[in-house]
Scaffold this motif. Structure first.
Motif, PDB file in Angstrom:
ATOM      1  N   GLY A  36       0.712  -1.234   0.026  1.00 57.60           N
ATOM      2  CA  GLY A  36       0.162  -0.096   0.151  1.00 57.60           C
ATOM      3  C   GLY A  36       0.940   1.303   0.018  1.00 57.60           C
ATOM      4  O   GLY A  36       2.167   1.301   0.089  1.00 57.60           O
ATOM      5  N   TYR A  56      -9.553  -6.445  -3.867  1.00 57.56           N
ATOM      6  CA  TYR A  56     -10.066  -5.391  -2.789  1.00 57.56           C
ATOM      7  C   TYR A  56     -11.351  -5.148  -3.157  1.00 57.56           C
ATOM      8  O   TYR A  56     -11.882  -3.980  -2.409  1.00 57.56           O
ATOM      9  CB  TYR A  56      -9.066  -4.133  -3.044  1.00 57.56           C
ATOM     10  N   PHE A  82     -10.008  -6.770   3.425  1.00 52.22           N
ATOM     11  CA  PHE A  82     -10.048  -5.430   2.570  1.00 52.22           C
ATOM     12  C   PHE A  82     -11.639  -5.170   2.155  1.00 52.22           C
ATOM     13  O   PHE A  82     -11.975  -4.078   2.195  1.00 52.22           O
ATOM     14  CB  PHE A  82      -9.108  -5.467   1.225  1.00 52.22           C
ATOM     15  N   GLU A 130      -8.545   2.928   5.028  1.00 54.43           N
ATOM     16  CA  GLU A 130      -9.237   2.523   4.021  1.00 54.43           C
ATOM     17  C   GLU A 130     -10.712   2.580   4.213  1.00 54.43           C
ATOM     18  O   GLU A 130     -11.469   2.702   3.258  1.00 54.43           O
ATOM     19  CB  GLU A 130      -8.816   1.353   3.251  1.00 54.43           C
ATOM     20  N   HIS A 188     -13.620   3.971   1.368  1.00 53.01           N
ATOM     21  CA  HIS A 188     -14.743   3.102   1.322  1.00 53.01           C
ATOM     22  C   HIS A 188     -16.080   4.001   1.562  1.00 53.01           C
ATOM     23  O   HIS A 188     -17.079   3.503   0.903  1.00 53.01           O
ATOM     24  CB  HIS A 188     -14.709   2.286   2.618  1.00 53.01           C
ATOM     25  N   SER A 192      -1.651   1.893   9.337  1.00 50.16           N
ATOM     26  CA  SER A 192      -2.244   3.318   9.166  1.00 50.16           C
ATOM     27  C   SER A 192      -2.043   4.500  10.206  1.00 50.16           C
ATOM     28  O   SER A 192      -2.337   5.871   9.790  1.00 50.16           O
ATOM     29  CB  SER A 192      -4.092   2.819   9.089  1.00 50.16           C
TER      30      SER A 192
END
Length: 748
Positions: free
Chosen positions: A62, A223, A256, A294, A298, A322
């Protein structure tokens, strides 16, 4: 004044407590010791245990990379580092955590040990093709022993996602399409990684992933979103995850994807309801790479603080990469938006894993350079990798018994993967050496056949190219051969994470080269390396033999040679259905019958049925399919009774299997069941048993399976997990199209 003195004294005692490093006390129980550690931790200390970042230079999947892991470690704000390997590196990092922080809590080191650490085994989909649970468990044991010797405590495996779509690149990392087989393999891999006691220095923590539904992304695009019913989730997807809970898997990883509009990392239903309340799971949950942040794209969180809140509320306990927990969780606790006992529960689980590994007792017990040198890639491990690779190769076609080859034959070995060492070990190959220690097919042929080898070589073409410069050389050496062996396939980067494809044909102009070789009229053996079932209808129609080697690992070239020359009789079976074309995808053997099932005859009555107008419904190769150099005959299928009572009853199923060919060989005997009428529709067949058995030439063995009502359970019309009374068919044979049939009735 007395109150002031007492207050100052109390604060002094508290400060002293906080100032003292953690000391292991073997007289304390595990719970007592963790209580002792927790009592010295501030909220910042606790949150720190829930934070994970990658080591510099490690594999990243990522964009968000924070390279301040050393700074955070010194501040006591890191519980885990991943991608740090070797005893030298991990010991240096552990010394920072233990000797330079206030409490001295050791780190857990994690790494993607997917199919081997330095000794690389076949990709998981290849290992699944072996249907050999002992071999799969042994592979994981060896991987764990090497990993632990390299200073690492934790692998992000097994991946137990059930997948039907070979366009999705990560099918290479799983066990295929079947829930029953997948569950058995999941247990074997957890047992292999974790052994009987995590305190043993040859074991590591397993991590079950990806919870849940990740392999069912729409259109096979990594994903992507997943839209499935709760019944499908529970009947098809969740059983392998539950199997690893029962096997004692130490950790779980989020997926994910979203299901029903809720991304996994924010799903209370998955983590709080199912994992914790229904399954009573007591390990810890880590996100996949940057999964918390993420939640923003989303569209379920407006910013990272809200994403942090939603993930913690769902039951997520360690944040991979993250920075969400590090930067926002202490504030959320202090504001009362997250209760501290939620944090305490998470931290206790993480500390428990460190305790089980013996890290409090001795933080450097995995940092033995001598053990590392003696363990990694030792001869015993390499020999076992060779054997497991042989067991994983599926013989898809063998017309006129062209295989096994004879050493007296002149063989032209052609193709871009003949001398390849880079791709042969596959994707997610940990510390596998792609340039020196892996055995290419060419090296394997020369080693096994020796100085008298009658083999010539031409590359012919690259994997992905339109250039035909090498065609003529390949044709010239092929003209002077008795048989052609073409070694072709995908490059390793075309499968794995972020490697979804709409075209899963043989890439580049490899097929065009095969067409030119075909014109010579010589027999052609096609050896294919790939991380997925490819669409190889033309190849099946035109090649004389096809050996599907997947990516066989470090010893792959030797193993392929063993199979080609009959040093090993192939026994593997497909763990996924091979489609004729991408238009059939998703395709799997245990589909539903529909209200208009197609019987295979194209006539007026069959027009308005569930069928294609331009292709058969049937796959190119069914689930559970694979040939041997010998042949097997099935007969005398019997049930010991025709009625089974719901509850604790059982039925014994027996079948005779005779080796009718000219070689000793192993056969995977497979048992399938069909529930003829249910309160909800049922699959046409479901695997409920298998046994891999060695049968000598001319020998007959009687194979016995036991069926119980538990094998017949599913989620009924009321979402209850039950076995419904009714009629059942039993099929036994060599693949999912097994023709032998018997029947019984389940009665309440």
């Amino acid at each position: 004044m007395k109150k002031l003195i007492y207050s100052i004294a109390f604060l002094g005692l508290a400060f002293n407590a906080y100032a003292q490093k953690i000391k292991f006390d073997k007289t304390k129980s595990k719970t007592e010791f963790i209580d002792y550690v927790m009592n010295q931790m501030t909220i910042e200390d606790k949150v720190g245990q829930m934070v994970q970042y990658t080591y510099d230079g490690g594999d990243v999947t990522g964009s968000a990379i924070d390279k301040n892991y050393i700074k955070y470690t010194k501040q006591g704000m890191m519980g885990s580092i991943f991608n740090a390997t070797t005893t030298d590196i991990t010991k240096k990092l552990q010394k920072i955590a233990v000797e330079e922080t206030r409490l001295g809590i050791p780190l857990i080191f994690g790494y993607d040990v997917i199919h081997g650490y330095e000794t690389i085994f076949p990709i998981p989909l290849g290992e699944a093709s072996s249907w050999d649970l002992k071999a799969i468990e042994r592979s994981a044991q060896i991987a764990a022993e090497e990993t632990a010797a390299g200073g690492v405590h934790w692998t992000f495996a097994p991946m137990v996602d059930i997948g039907f779509d070979p366009r999705w690149g990560r099918v290479s990392e799983g066990a295929g399409e079947d829930t029953f087989l997948g569950s058995k393999i999941a247990i074997a891999r957890v047992n292999g990684f974790q052994g009987k006691n995590l305190h043993d220095l040859n074991t590591i923590l397993a991590c079950t992933k990806h919870f849940a539904g990740y392999a069912l992304a729409q259109a096979g695009r990594d994903y992507g979103s997943v839209e499935i019913s709760d019944r499908f989730l529970r009947d098809y997807v969740l059983p392998p995850f539950k199997a690893t809970v029962d096997a004692g898997a130490a950790s779980f990883m989020t997926s994910f994807n979203e299901i029903g509009g809720v991304p996994s990392t924010a799903s209370k239903y998955l983590y709080d309801q199912i994992l914790r309340k229904e399954w009573n799971y007591d390990g810890f949950v880590v996100t996949d790479y940057t999964a918390i942040q993420e939640l923003i794209p989303h569209g379920i969180a407006k910013d990272l603080e809200e994403a942090t809140l939603k993930s913690v509320e769902a039951g997520i306990e360690m944040d991979m990469m993250s920075g969400a927990f590090l930067n926002h969780l202490p504030k959320l606790v202090k504001e009362g938006k997250v209760k501290e006992d939620v944090i305490d529960t998470a931290v206790r689980r993480i500390l428990a894993a460190k305790y089980d590994l013996g890290l409090f007792e001795d933080p450097y017990r995995y940092s033995n350079a001598k053990r590392e040198k003696e363990t990694v890639m030792k001869k015993e491990f390499l020999n076992e990798a060779r054997d497991i690779a042989r067991k994983s190769m599926v013989l898809l076609k063998n017309d006129k018994q062209i295989l096994p080859l004879k050493e007296s034959q002149k063989v032209a070995v052609i193709g871009p993967l003949v001398k390849d060492e880079k791709n042969i070990i596959g994707n997610w190959a940990a510390r596998g050496d792609r340039f020196g220690k892996a055995w290419s097919v060419w090296e394997g042929l020369n080693d096994v056949l020796g100085k008298n080898a009658k083999i010539t070589y031409a590359q012919g073409t690259d994997i992905n190219t339109t250039k035909t410069d090498g065609f003529q050389e390949a044709i010239n050496i092929a003209k002077n051969s008795d048989v052609i062996v073409a070694v072709m396939g995908e490059n390793e980067g075309q499968t794995g994470e972020a490697a979804s494809q709409t075209n899963i044909d043989l890439p580049g102009n490899q097929k065009e080269l095969l067409k030119e070789l075909k014109k010579l009229g010589k027999p052609i053996v096609l050896v294919l390396m790939s991380g997925r079932p490819m669409t190889i209808s033309w190849e099946n129609d035109n090649m004389d033999a096809i050996l599907y080697a997947w990516y066989p690992g470090t010893m792959g070239g030797l193993a392929i040679t063993d199979v080609l020359y009959g040093k090993y009789n192939p026994s593997a079976k497909t763990p996924m259905t091979f489609p004729r074309s991408v238009g059939q995808i998703p395709i799997h053997y245990n589909q539903k019958n529909t209200g208009r099932p197609y019987l295979g005859d194209v006539d007026a009555e069959q027009k308005y049925k569930s069928r294609y107008t331009d292709s058969p419904n049937t796959p190119l190769f069914p689930f559970g399919y694979g040939l041997s150099y010998t042949t097997f005959d099935y007969s005398n299928l019997k049930l010991n009774k025709s009625t089974m009572k719901n509850g604790k009853d059982e039925i014994k199923v027996t079948v005779n299997v005779k080796n009718t060919g000219n070689y000793d060989g192993e056969e995977v005997v497979q048992l399938y069941v069909r529930d003829l009428v249910g309160s909800v529709t049922r699959p046409v067949r479901e695997l409920k048993g298998f046994e891999k058995v060695m049968i000598k030439k001319g020998e007959t063995k009687t194979i016995t399976f036991t069926l119980t009502p538990n094998d017949l359970k599913f989620y009924d019309i009321n979402m209850k997990h039950v076995a419904e009374a009714g009629d059942f068919d039993v099929f036994v044979g060599t693949n999912s199209n097994a023709p032998l049939k018997a029947s019984f009735t389940l009665v309440d």
